[in-house]
Motif scaffolding. Structure first.
Motif: not given
Length: 406
Positions: A179-194
């Motif tokens: 789930s730490n790599h699942d882009p459905h979660y907001d935290r993962v999206k933020v992590r990728q864009h950071l």
């Protein structure tokens, strides 16, 4: 700061007999486990299996095996409370804190370490920025209190990459939650864009430093609010009253901060009400009106804003004698077959002297009472009753002091 230095500094300043570690099996918590095991503080580790993924049980067993190798006692707690409704991540997080707090109390542990990192701090900042959070929401994570157990974060100054590098150097394994790599979660999206923000000079370290600066601003605001409360905010039984003239002269942020604090303290809610709803409540108070918000009621009486628990929020709440009622009180006394429930209109009629309390009827109705069938045998917040007493729930501080601890 290196991972080793962060844990060493924390343990050197830790003066309690033992420390709990919340270990999921991921890289951050496994690194914390390895580092803490090198110190001299007695450790107990705990893993929560939420039962939401088939791999969870294997991950808990993996943590248990690492703990055996390191000589750290380990427990696995299981949560099976998901009913398919609401926010899964939020419910799982709340359940995790509560389960760990109950486990810690049973083991005589007053402090539990969480493995949140500098990256977690930066991601949380950006997620809250997207929700237009204010000073409190954007401030650095602090120790968290659940009942009488304190959750601490000794790795907030350490990056996720440094922790994993340390594990690799030691040849230590960890598990990766998909789930730490699942882009459905907001935290993962933020992590990728950071990652993409580094070209602008915006880094996780820089964001974390900003959060730390805002935490200092939060502390200053709370200090100012506490100073005001010491002079102009008074308790009448369980209710909070504020001098409306002095309140009207406060800067808007201190007005908001004070009312949010009181609402959360009265209701026991973890989260604050929405900013606009609080602004509307402030205006209603200054206009001399009445309102309800966040499970609380507000009215203006004799030049004071009067805030108290809303009866509608507690009318279905009950507890056994000696157990926590409404997250606020523990009522104890001689009759173990009685039940604790809100006084309500029916109970109010059985207490002819309730007006002597000087409180509004609506406030008294929301008080805990001791019921035996349909008869009130005690209302310890209203009057002294032989053998019955009301005490704050574990971990609950008085309203004034709580301003400096939140």
């Amino acid at each position: 700061m290196t991972p080793e230095a962060a844990i060493a500094d924390f343990l050197n300043g830790f003066s309690h007999p033992k420390l709990g570690l919340a270990v999921s099996g991921g890289g951050d918590s496994i690194a914390m486990l390895h580092l803490a095991a090198q110190g001299s503080v007695p450790l107990l580790a705990v893993t929560v299996d939420h039962g939401l993924r088939p791999e969870a049980a294997d991950e808990a067993r993996f943590v248990a095996s690492v703990c055996v190798d390191l000589g750290v006692p380990h427990w696995t707690l299981r949560w099976r409370g998901w009913d398919g409704h609401g926010n899964l991540q939020d419910q799982a997080r709340r359940a995790r804190y509560q389960l760990i707090a109950e486990w810690a109390r049973a083991q005589g542990v007053g402090h539990v370490a969480l493995a949140h990192t500098l990256d977690d701090q930066a991601e949380t900042f950006l997620m809250r920025l997207a929700r237009s959070s204010g000073v409190d929401g954007l401030s650095e994570m602090t120790a968290r209190q659940v009942d009488d157990v304190t959750f601490v974060r000794p790795l907030l100054g350490v990056s996720r990459a440094d922790l994993r590098q340390m594990l690799k150097q030691r040849g230590a394994d960890w598990v990766e939650d998909p789930s730490n790599h699942d882009p459905h979660y907001d935290r993962v999206k933020v992590r990728q864009h950071l990652v993409g923000l580094t070209d602008l000079g915006i880094t996780a370290k820089g964001i974390a430093d900003t959060s730390a600066a805002l935490a200092q601003a939060r502390e200053a605001l709370n200090w100012a609010a506490h100073g005001f409360a010491a002079q102009h905010m008074h308790m009448v039984g369980p209710d909070v009253t504020i001098d409306i003239g002095a309140f009207a002269d406060l800067p808007a942020e201190l007005q908001r901060r004070l009312l949010v604090h009181v609402l959360r303290w009265l209701s026991g809610a973890e989260y604050s009400p929405r900013r606009q709803a609080v602004a509307d409540l402030i205006q209603t108070a200054l206009d001399g009106g009445k309102a309800t918000l966040h499970g609380c009621a507000m009215s203006v009486r004799k030049g004071r804003i009067w805030l108290f628990r809303e009866y509608a929020a507690v009318q279905s709440t009950s507890a056994s004698v000696g157990h926590v009622w409404d997250n606020r009180f523990v009522i104890s006394g001689p009759a173990t077959n009685a039940r604790i429930a809100a006084l309500g209109a029916e109970g109010l009629q059985q207490l002819p002297n309730w007006r002597a309390s000087g409180r509004p009827a609506a406030a008294v109705m929301a008080d805990p009472a001791v019921w035996l069938d349909d008869r009130v045998i005690a209302a310890p917040l209203i009057a002294e009753t032989q053998g019955w007493r009301a005490e704050p729930a574990p971990g609950r501080t008085d309203c004034h002091s709580a301003l400096l601890t939140h």
